[in-house]
Design a protein around this motif. Structure first.
Motif, PDB file in Angstrom:
ATOM      1  N   GLN A 182     -28.229  18.497   3.563  1.00 27.21           N
ATOM      2  CA  GLN A 182     -29.455  18.924   2.879  1.00 27.21           C
ATOM      3  C   GLN A 182     -29.250  18.976   1.364  1.00 27.21           C
ATOM      4  O   GLN A 182     -30.138  18.607   0.594  1.00 27.21           O
ATOM      5  CB  GLN A 182     -29.906  20.285   3.407  1.00 27.21           C
ATOM      6  CG  GLN A 182     -30.336  20.284   4.858  1.00 27.21           C
ATOM      7  CD  GLN A 182     -31.493  19.347   5.130  1.00 27.21           C
ATOM      8  OE1 GLN A 182     -32.431  19.246   4.338  1.00 27.21           O
ATOM      9  NE2 GLN A 182     -31.447  18.640   6.253  1.00 27.21           N
ATOM     10  N   ALA A 183     -28.074  19.431   0.943  1.00 24.11           N
ATOM     11  CA  ALA A 183     -27.775  19.456  -0.493  1.00 24.11           C
ATOM     12  C   ALA A 183     -27.744  18.037  -1.059  1.00 24.11           C
ATOM     13  O   ALA A 183     -28.310  17.759  -2.125  1.00 24.11           O
ATOM     14  CB  ALA A 183     -26.440  20.162  -0.738  1.00 24.11           C
ATOM     15  N   ALA A 184     -27.094  17.147  -0.343  1.00 17.84           N
ATOM     16  CA  ALA A 184     -27.005  15.757  -0.803  1.00 17.84           C
ATOM     17  C   ALA A 184     -28.387  15.121  -0.876  1.00 17.84           C
ATOM     18  O   ALA A 184     -28.710  14.376  -1.809  1.00 17.84           O
ATOM     19  CB  ALA A 184     -26.100  14.953   0.135  1.00 17.84           C
ATOM     20  N   LYS A 185     -29.226  15.423   0.110  1.00 17.02           N
ATOM     21  CA  LYS A 185     -30.581  14.867   0.135  1.00 17.02           C
ATOM     22  C   LYS A 185     -31.374  15.323  -1.096  1.00 17.02           C
ATOM     23  O   LYS A 185     -32.063  14.520  -1.739  1.00 17.02           O
ATOM     24  CB  LYS A 185     -31.290  15.318   1.417  1.00 17.02           C
ATOM     25  CG  LYS A 185     -32.689  14.755   1.600  1.00 17.02           C
ATOM     26  CD  LYS A 185     -33.378  15.376   2.818  1.00 17.02           C
ATOM     27  CE  LYS A 185     -32.676  15.020   4.098  1.00 17.02           C
ATOM     28  NZ  LYS A 185     -33.410  15.539   5.283  1.00 17.02           N
ATOM     29  N   MET A 186     -31.279  16.615  -1.404  1.00 16.68           N
ATOM     30  CA  MET A 186     -32.015  17.155  -2.554  1.00 16.68           C
ATOM     31  C   MET A 186     -31.485  16.600  -3.866  1.00 16.68           C
ATOM     32  O   MET A 186     -32.255  16.218  -4.757  1.00 16.68           O
ATOM     33  CB  MET A 186     -31.935  18.680  -2.563  1.00 16.68           C
ATOM     34  CG  MET A 186     -32.702  19.347  -1.436  1.00 16.68           C
ATOM     35  SD  MET A 186     -34.484  19.137  -1.558  1.00 16.68           S
ATOM     36  CE  MET A 186     -34.852  20.326  -2.858  1.00 16.68           C
ATOM     37  N   ALA A 188     -29.846  13.799  -4.331  1.00 17.69           N
ATOM     38  CA  ALA A 188     -30.190  12.380  -4.412  1.00 17.69           C
ATOM     39  C   ALA A 188     -31.654  12.199  -4.795  1.00 17.69           C
ATOM     40  O   ALA A 188     -32.009  11.306  -5.571  1.00 17.69           O
ATOM     41  CB  ALA A 188     -29.908  11.697  -3.078  1.00 17.69           C
ATOM     42  N   GLY A 189     -32.500  13.075  -4.265  1.00 16.95           N
ATOM     43  CA  GLY A 189     -33.923  13.001  -4.598  1.00 16.95           C
ATOM     44  C   GLY A 189     -34.200  13.232  -6.071  1.00 16.95           C
ATOM     45  O   GLY A 189     -35.156  12.680  -6.633  1.00 16.95           O
ATOM     46  N   LEU A 190     -33.354  14.042  -6.711  1.00 15.76           N
ATOM     47  CA  LEU A 190     -33.493  14.283  -8.148  1.00 15.76           C
ATOM     48  C   LEU A 190     -32.929  13.129  -8.974  1.00 15.76           C
ATOM     49  O   LEU A 190     -33.146  13.068 -10.184  1.00 15.76           O
ATOM     50  CB  LEU A 190     -32.773  15.576  -8.543  1.00 15.76           C
ATOM     51  CG  LEU A 190     -33.422  16.884  -8.085  1.00 15.76           C
ATOM     52  CD1 LEU A 190     -32.513  18.074  -8.418  1.00 15.76           C
ATOM     53  CD2 LEU A 190     -34.778  17.073  -8.752  1.00 15.76           C
ATOM     54  N   GLY A 191     -32.189  12.250  -8.315  1.00 12.52           N
ATOM     55  CA  GLY A 191     -31.605  11.115  -9.023  1.00 12.52           C
ATOM     56  C   GLY A 191     -30.162  11.294  -9.409  1.00 12.52           C
ATOM     57  O   GLY A 191     -29.592  10.444 -10.106  1.00 12.52           O
ATOM     58  N   ALA A 192     -29.538  12.389  -8.969  1.00 12.57           N
ATOM     59  CA  ALA A 192     -28.132  12.631  -9.299  1.00 12.57           C
ATOM     60  C   ALA A 192     -27.225  11.669  -8.541  1.00 12.57           C
ATOM     61  O   ALA A 192     -27.583  11.145  -7.480  1.00 12.57           O
ATOM     62  CB  ALA A 192     -27.756  14.071  -8.960  1.00 12.57           C
TER      63      ALA A 192
END
Length: 366
Positions: A182-186, A188-192
């Motif tokens: 879930q952390a990775a998904k969020m 990645a969604g921000l573009g990090a």
């Protein structure tokens, strides 16, 4: 059965053990539900909502405990609650015993039936009552980490998503479980740019299949951890050992290799933390700094979004609560192997070996 829903006493804990919808289901099954006055206010559920669902509202926490056969909570009882727990009374909540010897000793002394959400386990090894709060905490880890990377919060001054012409921030996620994914998904969604480490190759293959290309996977070992902490801006600790203390995979000496203003969000703090310098914090005072590294170690992260969290939690706990109320804890656990694994301490006896191992105790019947 008489079921009690007390108000949570932990600092800034606004979740509540059950929604009015949950109360309605219990009452429909001919059970009596006592709710402490104001228990649901923080989650957006008023006394009148519970009364309309069929609950009886009581003024004090002492009354709720005294009149109930089963207590349904969110967080473990605090010191002020210990004396309320009655012999043989079911307490169904998150306990995380392995991180608190004082709590374990208190519940042994009170001789209640302690059933822990976090160790209820399905046949496939998943933890159905821990999953929704892990999902919330994993997503919040990025939300909070992004905030504390800001310079006024003593962070590096990095925008996780970057902007055109400027590289995005880098996020290191330790553990590819529910929190980590879930952390990775969020992030990645921000573009990090995201690096996720785990020792389970099946999990890493899954992450590699479902995540975008700017989420990369590597096997977790000390060499790789030491390599990545040097150039990542936000580190999320999502390590979980079922019912046991989390291993300290980031040691104190590693902090000197991190850049000043690096942020650590240790979601494993409930299990003792996976960072050696982790110590529990609250929403009131969420961070502290060690060797110029910002540590966010709030023990009840989902408590900051109680409306979402309470509904998500009740969705998964309610079937078990109804089963316990209908059958009693002994028959319910005999019929449901998943629920049986939730038994941690029963009438003074420690059931789970992870608790004994955490404090180097001998089995009480040895």
């Amino acid at each position: 059965m008489k079921v009690g829903i007390p108000k949570e006493m932990i600092n800034n804990e606004s979740r509540v053990g059950m929604t009015p919808a949950g109360v309605f289901e219990l009452v429909k099954n001919n059970h009596t539900v006592y709710v402490q006055s104001g228990a649901g206010n923080g989650s957006g559920f008023l006394n009148i909502d519970y009364q309309q669902a069929g609950a009886i509202v009581l003024d004090t926490i002492g009354q709720v405990y005294a009149m109930s056969d089963m207590i349904v909570k969110v967080k473990e009882p605090v010191k002020e609650e210990y004396a309320y727990v009655q012999r043989g009374q079911i307490v169904f909540t998150y306990f995380h015993f392995a991180s608190s010897e004082v709590l374990a000793e208190a519940m042994i002394d009170r001789k209640g039936v302690c059933i822990a959400y976090e160790t209820v386990e399905d046949e496939d090894g998943s933890l159905p009552l821990l999953t929704p709060m892990s999902e919330v905490a994993g997503r919040m880890a990025i939300q909070q980490g992004a905030k504390y990377l800001e310079k006024p919060e003593k962070g590096r001054g990095v925008l996780l998503g970057g902007v055109p012409g400027v590289a995005p921030g880098r996020v290191l996620v330790l553990g590819a479980g529910v929190v980590g994914i879930q952390a990775a998904k969020m992030a990645a969604g921000l573009g990090a740019h995201v690096t996720i480490l785990d020792i389970n190759m099946k999990r890493l293959r899954y992450v590699n299949d479902v995540m975008p290309s700017h989420v990369v996977t590597e096997f977790s070992n000390e060499f790789n951890i030491r390599k990545h902490i040097k150039d990542h801006d936000l580190i999320v600790g999502g390590i979980l050992l079922k019912g046991a203390k989390a291993p300290k995979i980031i040691t104190r000496d590693m902090l000197k290799d991190m850049r000043p203003g690096t942020v650590i969000v240790d979601v494993a703090v409930d299990q003792g933390g996976c960072v050696e310098t982790t110590r529990p914090t609250t929403h009131e005072n969420p961070v502290y700094i060690v060797d110029d590294v910002v540590h966010y170690c709030v023990t009840n992260m989902p408590g900051a979004v109680p409306h979402t969290s309470t509904m998500a939690l009740t969705n998964v706990t309610l079937p078990y609560v109804v089963k316990l109320a209908n059958l009693g804890w002994e028959r319910a656990c005999q019929k449901d192997a998943s629920l049986q694994k939730g038994l941690n301490i029963v009438k003074g006896k420690v059931i789970r070996k992870e608790i004994l191992e955490a404090f180097k105790w001998q089995a009480l019947d040895d």
